[in-house]
Design a protein around this motif. Structure first.
Motif, PDB file in Angstrom:
ATOM      1  N   PRO A  84       0.822  -1.215   0.000  1.00 47.24           N
ATOM      2  CA  PRO A  84       0.000   0.000   0.000  1.00 47.24           C
ATOM      3  C   PRO A  84       0.856   1.264   0.000  1.00 47.24           C
ATOM      4  O   PRO A  84       1.955   1.284   0.565  1.00 47.24           O
ATOM      5  CB  PRO A  84      -0.807  -0.119   1.297  1.00 47.24           C
ATOM      6  N   LEU A  85       0.339   2.301  -0.629  1.00 48.56           N
ATOM      7  CA  LEU A  85       0.988   3.613  -0.644  1.00 48.56           C
ATOM      8  C   LEU A  85       0.066   4.612   0.042  1.00 48.56           C
ATOM      9  O   LEU A  85      -1.157   4.537  -0.096  1.00 48.56           O
ATOM     10  CB  LEU A  85       1.270   4.056  -2.083  1.00 48.56           C
ATOM     11  N   ALA A  86       0.639   5.541   0.762  1.00 50.08           N
ATOM     12  CA  ALA A  86      -0.170   6.467   1.559  1.00 50.08           C
ATOM     13  C   ALA A  86       0.203   7.912   1.276  1.00 50.08           C
ATOM     14  O   ALA A  86       1.338   8.228   0.912  1.00 50.08           O
ATOM     15  CB  ALA A  86       0.008   6.168   3.053  1.00 50.08           C
ATOM     16  N   GLY A  87      -0.771   8.797   1.457  1.00 57.77           N
ATOM     17  CA  GLY A  87      -0.518  10.230   1.405  1.00 57.77           C
ATOM     18  C   GLY A  87      -0.570  10.841   0.021  1.00 57.77           C
ATOM     19  O   GLY A  87      -0.348  10.175  -0.989  1.00 57.77           O
ATOM     20  N   ASP A  88      -0.874  12.144  -0.001  1.00 55.08           N
ATOM     21  CA  ASP A  88      -0.936  12.870  -1.271  1.00 55.08           C
ATOM     22  C   ASP A  88       0.278  13.757  -1.488  1.00 55.08           C
ATOM     23  O   ASP A  88       0.352  14.485  -2.459  1.00 55.08           O
ATOM     24  CB  ASP A  88      -2.207  13.720  -1.331  1.00 55.08           C
ATOM     25  N   ARG A  89       1.239  13.699  -0.552  1.00 56.69           N
ATOM     26  CA  ARG A  89       2.465  14.510  -0.617  1.00 56.69           C
ATOM     27  C   ARG A  89       2.164  16.005  -0.564  1.00 56.69           C
ATOM     28  O   ARG A  89       2.949  16.826  -1.032  1.00 56.69           O
ATOM     29  CB  ARG A  89       3.287  14.185  -1.877  1.00 56.69           C
ATOM     30  N   VAL A  98      -7.884   3.749  -1.032  1.00 58.33           N
ATOM     31  CA  VAL A  98      -6.742   2.859  -0.834  1.00 58.33           C
ATOM     32  C   VAL A  98      -6.027   2.696  -2.168  1.00 58.33           C
ATOM     33  O   VAL A  98      -6.654   2.714  -3.233  1.00 58.33           O
ATOM     34  CB  VAL A  98      -7.164   1.483  -0.276  1.00 58.33           C
ATOM     35  N   GLY A  99      -4.731   2.564  -2.118  1.00 57.02           N
ATOM     36  CA  GLY A  99      -3.967   2.418  -3.354  1.00 57.02           C
ATOM     37  C   GLY A  99      -2.607   1.838  -3.073  1.00 57.02           C
ATOM     38  O   GLY A  99      -2.104   1.889  -1.947  1.00 57.02           O
ATOM     39  N   GLY A 100      -2.028   1.262  -4.102  1.00 52.94           N
ATOM     40  CA  GLY A 100      -0.703   0.685  -3.933  1.00 52.94           C
ATOM     41  C   GLY A 100      -0.287  -0.116  -5.147  1.00 52.94           C
ATOM     42  O   GLY A 100      -0.896  -0.012  -6.216  1.00 52.94           O
ATOM     43  N   LEU A 101       0.756  -0.912  -4.954  1.00 49.83           N
ATOM     44  CA  LEU A 101       1.326  -1.714  -6.036  1.00 49.83           C
ATOM     45  C   LEU A 101       1.273  -3.186  -5.658  1.00 49.83           C
ATOM     46  O   LEU A 101       1.273  -3.545  -4.478  1.00 49.83           O
ATOM     47  CB  LEU A 101       2.778  -1.295  -6.282  1.00 49.83           C
ATOM     48  N   ARG A 107       1.298 -10.223 -13.172  1.00 50.82           N
ATOM     49  CA  ARG A 107       1.687  -8.955 -13.813  1.00 50.82           C
ATOM     50  C   ARG A 107       1.689  -7.826 -12.793  1.00 50.82           C
ATOM     51  O   ARG A 107       0.736  -7.671 -12.033  1.00 50.82           O
ATOM     52  CB  ARG A 107       0.731  -8.627 -14.970  1.00 50.82           C
ATOM     53  N   ALA A 108       2.748  -7.033 -12.785  1.00 54.46           N
ATOM     54  CA  ALA A 108       2.830  -5.890 -11.884  1.00 54.46           C
ATOM     55  C   ALA A 108       1.767  -4.860 -12.260  1.00 54.46           C
ATOM     56  O   ALA A 108       1.609  -4.518 -13.439  1.00 54.46           O
ATOM     57  CB  ALA A 108       4.218  -5.258 -11.958  1.00 54.46           C
ATOM     58  N   VAL A 109       1.036  -4.373 -11.266  1.00 55.76           N
ATOM     59  CA  VAL A 109      -0.047  -3.414 -11.503  1.00 55.76           C
ATOM     60  C   VAL A 109      -0.082  -2.382 -10.383  1.00 55.76           C
ATOM     61  O   VAL A 109       0.483  -2.575  -9.303  1.00 55.76           O
ATOM     62  CB  VAL A 109      -1.425  -4.113 -11.569  1.00 55.76           C
ATOM     63  N   ALA A 110      -0.754  -1.269 -10.667  1.00 51.76           N
ATOM     64  CA  ALA A 110      -1.116  -0.300  -9.639  1.00 51.76           C
ATOM     65  C   ALA A 110      -2.607  -0.480  -9.371  1.00 51.76           C
ATOM     66  O   ALA A 110      -3.384  -0.718 -10.305  1.00 51.76           O
ATOM     67  CB  ALA A 110      -0.831   1.120 -10.107  1.00 51.76           C
ATOM     68  N   VAL A 111      -3.001  -0.379  -8.113  1.00 57.68           N
ATOM     69  CA  VAL A 111      -4.390  -0.625  -7.730  1.00 57.68           C
ATOM     70  C   VAL A 111      -4.928   0.555  -6.932  1.00 57.68           C
ATOM     71  O   VAL A 111      -4.247   1.103  -6.059  1.00 57.68           O
ATOM     72  CB  VAL A 111      -4.511  -1.916  -6.891  1.00 57.68           C
ATOM     73  N   LEU A 112      -6.167   0.938  -7.234  1.00 52.71           N
ATOM     74  CA  LEU A 112      -6.861   2.016  -6.528  1.00 52.71           C
ATOM     75  C   LEU A 112      -8.253   1.545  -6.139  1.00 52.71           C
ATOM     76  O   LEU A 112      -8.803   0.634  -6.753  1.00 52.71           O
ATOM     77  CB  LEU A 112      -7.013   3.240  -7.432  1.00 52.71           C
ATOM     78  N   GLY A 113      -8.818   2.180  -5.146  1.00 51.14           N
ATOM     79  CA  GLY A 113     -10.192   1.862  -4.805  1.00 51.14           C
ATOM     80  C   GLY A 113     -10.705   2.727  -3.673  1.00 51.14           C
ATOM     81  O   GLY A 113      -9.937   3.390  -2.971  1.00 51.14           O
TER      82      GLY A 113
END
Length: 318
Positions: A84-89, A98-101, A107-113
């Motif tokens: 998971p990745l956090a924050g909007d910087r 929620v989002g992450g890699l 297959r490598a993907v980016a995921v959002l939801g």
């Protein structure tokens, strides 16, 4: 304990009788297998007939069912090596988005939801899936990251809409949603979005302006909630059922209007009755939708996505 919707009360009564007979068998050793089988068949037939003729308002209730699989359930079921990745910087992290890699079927993907939460504590933590500006800016950051590294994007949307609070408006809610939509349209990688429950207004489109938009059979996707529409048009939220009919918010309506690309069938009685089957069906359909997109270059994907978004506007019913 299973949660039943109002229109499911006859089904609940039958299933209650079945459970009562089973308890009788356990307590006294009485053989009621035949009676249980008859009631089970009757309950299944009633369930099938009920769900075969759901009204748009009833579908809205099913889409909001508290036991439906949530975004994190789909991530746990399908995404390996989840990071998971956090924050909007810029301001903060927003748990509603929620989002992450990770890896989807290798297959490598980016995921959002958007995550609503499954109990009181998690619902409060995730703000019932209603994102603030920092949530949409986080989504934009992950979309742009995916573009830089050539990662396909998957999104799982379930939100009543963007958070309408004063502080969210003060921090630029409308601009954040617009920038997120822009990032979706400009992403030079394949993008598949799935509406898994509610798809409410710009808060949903901000994560779903994709190459392929899928909807679960009993999910909804609309510019406004039926209650909100009824309050504006009739000044009476009790007219929500009438509003739901007029909004054309069901998956079948939107597919017919060519506003989405595919409807994912749900198990009999809805995804909440058989979450594992629903999770598998969505995973299979997402992969089926993603594979053909992998052959296209970024410029082609962007051009087609922009044209599709414009076509959606032309096909929309106001």
């Amino acid at each position: 304990m299973r949660h039943f919707l109002d229109f499911e009360k006859p089904i609940a009564e039958l299933e209650g009788k079945i459970e009562e007979l089973r308890r009788t068998t356990d307590a006294g050793g009485i053989d009621v297998a035949d009676e249980v089988a008859k009631l089970r068949d009757k309950a299944q037939a009633l369930l099938k007939s009920t769900y075969a003729k759901l009204t748009p308002w009833q579908k809205a209730l099913v889409a909001r069912h508290p036991d439906r699989p949530k975004c994190l359930d789909y991530i746990r079921a399908h995404i390996e090596e989840w990071t998971p990745l956090a924050g909007d910087r810029a301001f903060a992290d927003d748990a509603a988005v929620v989002g992450g890699l990770g890896r989807f079927r290798g297959r490598a993907v980016a995921v959002l939801g958007t995550e609503k939460g499954a109990d009181t504590e998690s619902r409060v933590k995730h703000n019932f899936g209603m994102a603030r500006p920092e949530g949409y800016r986080k989504a934009r950051r992950i979309i742009e990251l995916a573009g830089r590294f050539g990662l396909p994007i998957l999104s799982f949307v379930d939100t009543a809409g963007a958070f309408p609070g004063i502080e969210a408006e003060a921090r630029g809610q409308a601009e954040a949603i617009a920038r997120s939509i822009e990032a979706c349209l400009e992403a030079p990688v394949p993008f598949v979005a799935t509406i898994i429950g509610e798809g409410g207004s710009g808060g949903a489109i901000a994560l779903a302006a994709a190459d392929r938009v899928l909807m679960l059979e009993h999910s909804i996707y609309s510019v406004i909630s039926p209650e909100g529409c009824a309050s504006i048009l009739w000044r009476d939220s009790a007219q929500a059922a009438t509003a739901a009919e007029a909004l054309k918010l069901t998956a079948e309506d939107l597919r017919r209007l060519n506003l989405i690309d595919a409807v994912v069938p749900e198990p009999m009685g809805g995804a909440h009755r058989d979450p594992d089957s629903a999770l598998k069906a969505v995973g299979d359909k997402v992969w089926e939708s993603l594979e053909p997109l992998l052959a296209h270059d970024g410029a082609t994907l962007r051009a087609r996505r922009r044209e599709k978004f414009l076509e959606m506007g032309r096909n929309s019913v106001v």
